[in-house]
Design a protein around this motif. Structure first.
Motif, PDB file in Angstrom:
ATOM      1  N   PRO A   1      50.139  -4.253  46.077  1.00  0.00           N
ATOM      2  CA  PRO A   1      48.791  -4.556  45.583  1.00  0.00           C
ATOM      3  C   PRO A   1      47.907  -5.118  46.692  1.00  0.00           C
ATOM      4  N   VAL A   2      47.472  -4.268  47.602  1.00  0.00           N
ATOM      5  CA  VAL A   2      46.778  -4.705  48.811  1.00  0.00           C
ATOM      6  C   VAL A   2      45.278  -4.815  48.562  1.00  0.00           C
TER       7      VAL A   2
ATOM      8  N   HIS B   1      43.612  -7.113  53.352  1.00  0.00           N
ATOM      9  CA  HIS B   1      45.073  -7.314  53.442  1.00  0.00           C
ATOM     10  C   HIS B   1      45.366  -8.798  53.718  1.00  0.00           C
ATOM     11  N   ASP B   2      44.781  -9.649  52.876  1.00  0.00           N
ATOM     12  CA  ASP B   2      44.928 -11.109  53.036  1.00  0.00           C
ATOM     13  C   ASP B   2      44.535 -11.545  54.441  1.00  0.00           C
ATOM     14  N   THR B   3      43.429 -10.998  54.941  1.00  0.00           N
ATOM     15  CA  THR B   3      42.806 -11.272  56.254  1.00  0.00           C
ATOM     16  C   THR B   3      43.548 -10.616  57.426  1.00  0.00           C
TER      17      THR B   3
ATOM     18  N   ASN C   1      39.734  -2.410  48.076  1.00  0.00           N
ATOM     19  CA  ASN C   1      40.789  -2.991  47.246  1.00  0.00           C
ATOM     20  C   ASN C   1      41.486  -1.861  46.499  1.00  0.00           C
ATOM     21  N   LYS C   2      42.807  -1.904  46.433  1.00  0.00           N
ATOM     22  CA  LYS C   2      43.512  -0.902  45.633  1.00  0.00           C
ATOM     23  C   LYS C   2      43.114  -1.024  44.162  1.00  0.00           C
ATOM     24  N   PRO C   3      43.250   0.050  43.385  1.00  0.00           N
ATOM     25  CA  PRO C   3      42.946  -0.028  41.955  1.00  0.00           C
ATOM     26  C   PRO C   3      43.718  -1.166  41.283  1.00  0.00           C
ATOM     27  N   GLY C   4      42.975  -1.990  40.525  1.00  0.00           N
ATOM     28  CA  GLY C   4      43.600  -3.117  39.857  1.00  0.00           C
ATOM     29  C   GLY C   4      43.675  -4.371  40.701  1.00  0.00           C
ATOM     30  N   VAL C   5      43.207  -4.298  41.946  1.00  0.00           N
ATOM     31  CA  VAL C   5      43.218  -5.451  42.851  1.00  0.00           C
ATOM     32  C   VAL C   5      41.775  -5.904  43.068  1.00  0.00           C
TER      33      VAL C   5
ATOM     34  N   ASN D   1      44.859   0.907  38.060  1.00  0.00           N
ATOM     35  CA  ASN D   1      46.181   0.362  38.382  1.00  0.00           C
ATOM     36  C   ASN D   1      46.781   1.210  39.494  1.00  0.00           C
ATOM     37  N   TRP D   2      47.006   0.612  40.652  1.00  0.00           N
ATOM     38  CA  TRP D   2      47.513   1.384  41.793  1.00  0.00           C
ATOM     39  C   TRP D   2      48.876   2.002  41.504  1.00  0.00           C
ATOM     40  N   LEU D   3      49.634   1.447  40.567  1.00  0.00           N
ATOM     41  CA  LEU D   3      50.949   2.009  40.234  1.00  0.00           C
ATOM     42  C   LEU D   3      50.839   3.280  39.388  1.00  0.00           C
TER      43      LEU D   3
END
Length: 345
Positions: free
Chosen positions: A69-70, A74-76, A96-100, A106-108
């Motif tokens: 879930p990136v 990517h958290d800086t 942002n990935k889907p859902g993030v 939802n990226w999954l």
């Protein structure tokens, strides 16, 4: 009382000084703009990072994430890369990935085809912006992006380059390599290795016959972190293989980046396949090795210690990466630009 006051004063000064260092080290010579892109009826939000100097049009590096879930930064972790690319005259686009974050979905739920469509939508969006040079757009991707980058490059006319960091070629081969490498690192016994391989074969048989997550859990027993969403994601993607798409992108400049301490991807196999399918050197394939790096291209000694990772990320985030990693990518972009102008690399 005076001693206590002076001690507290000194502590406050040290704390303020350390805070100033953290702020300074985590300030980057880029401008960040929050952006939204629509794909398949859903809205994805992200960041467009541009050089602080000038007004463009800039070249563009479109980021394609690895697994998980990136978020856009990517958290800086991406910001040192964005700054380095900005020094070469390139903007960076990362979603942002889907859902993030604020991205829908939802990226999954995604297949590698879905991820490729999403990336192509980002490229189409960028080509409409006056501050982006549509002739100088390329891709950067890590790990799982190895199945997305060639697919996008094969379908996107005029794509300028691809930077592939720690990519795998075949999903099932990569999974087996990662399993055995992790077991070796954990000091597993021969019996534990045999049990893990039997479990893996059972899982593959279930995937081949389209089994449900409930069937998987019944057959395998301990799910070991597997969820229904993750099972659905694996079911969609376990046959992924980049070979055909790599053949289709011959002539596109590709920078392949490989780490010496990669337990996720068999770098020898990846390099063999890339060299076989892509011509080089020149405008084709360029390979860079970083013997002291892990899968994420962080220095091995740093990643082995949570304390060192935390302190380095706070006080010297650019030093997280293996020596030469940032500069070599910047140099690659300069060479790509020189080649397009008829210069020499």
């Amino acid at each position: 009382m005076k001693a206590v006051v002076w001690s507290l004063t000194g502590l406050l000064l040290v704390t303020a000084g350390l805070g100033a260092v953290v702020i300074w080290q985590n300030s980057y010579n880029i401008r960040e703009e929050r952006v939204t892109i629509r794909q398949g009826g859903d809205a994805l939000d992200g960041v467009l990072a541009t050089p602080k100097e000038g007004r463009g049009p800039y070249g563009l590096v479109v980021f394609v994430h690895g697994d998980g879930p990136v978020d856009a930064t990517h958290d800086t972790f991406y910001r040192p890369l964005w700054e380095s690319f900005a020094r070469a005259g390139y903007a960076s686009l990362s979603m942002n990935k889907p859902g993030v974050g604020g991205s829908a979905g939802n990226w999954l739920d995604q297949s590698m085809e879905d991820r490729a469509d999403e990336t192509m939508a980002a490229i189409s969006w960028a080509r409409k912006r006056p501050d982006i040079d549509s002739r100088r757009i390329g891709l950067w991707g890590a790990s799982q992006a190895g199945w997305v980058l060639p697919k996008v490059a094969a379908r996107t006319p005029g794509l300028k380059f691809v930077i592939a960091v720690s990519p795998a070629v075949n999903w099932q081969q990569q999974g087996r390599y990662n399993l055995l490498a992790q077991l070796r690192e954990d000091g597993a016994s021969a019996e534990q290795v045999d049990a893990a391989l039997r479990r893996r074969e059972t899982t593959l048989q279930l995937l081949r016959r389209g089994a449900s997550f409930e069937e998987y859990r019944t057959e395998v027993g301990d799910a070991q972190g597997m969820t229904a969403d993750r099972w659905r994601f694996v079911s969609k993607n376990y046959t992924a293989d980049a070979t055909a798409d790599l053949r289709a992108i011959r002539g596109t400049p590709v920078l392949l980046i490989l780490a010496g301490h990669d337990i996720n991807v068999d770098v020898a196999d990846t390099e063999t396949v890339y060299r076989k399918l892509l011509p080089g050197p020149g405008p084709g394939l360029q390979v860079e090795h970083y013997p002291d790096a892990t899968h994420s291209l962080v220095k091995h000694g740093v990643e082995q210690s949570e304390v060192r990772v935390t302190l380095t990320a706070l006080f010297a985030p650019r030093a997280l990466f293996a020596a030469g990693f940032l500069a070599d990518q910047r140099r690659f972009l300069h060479h790509v630009d020189d080649d397009s102008k008829g210069g020499t690399a």
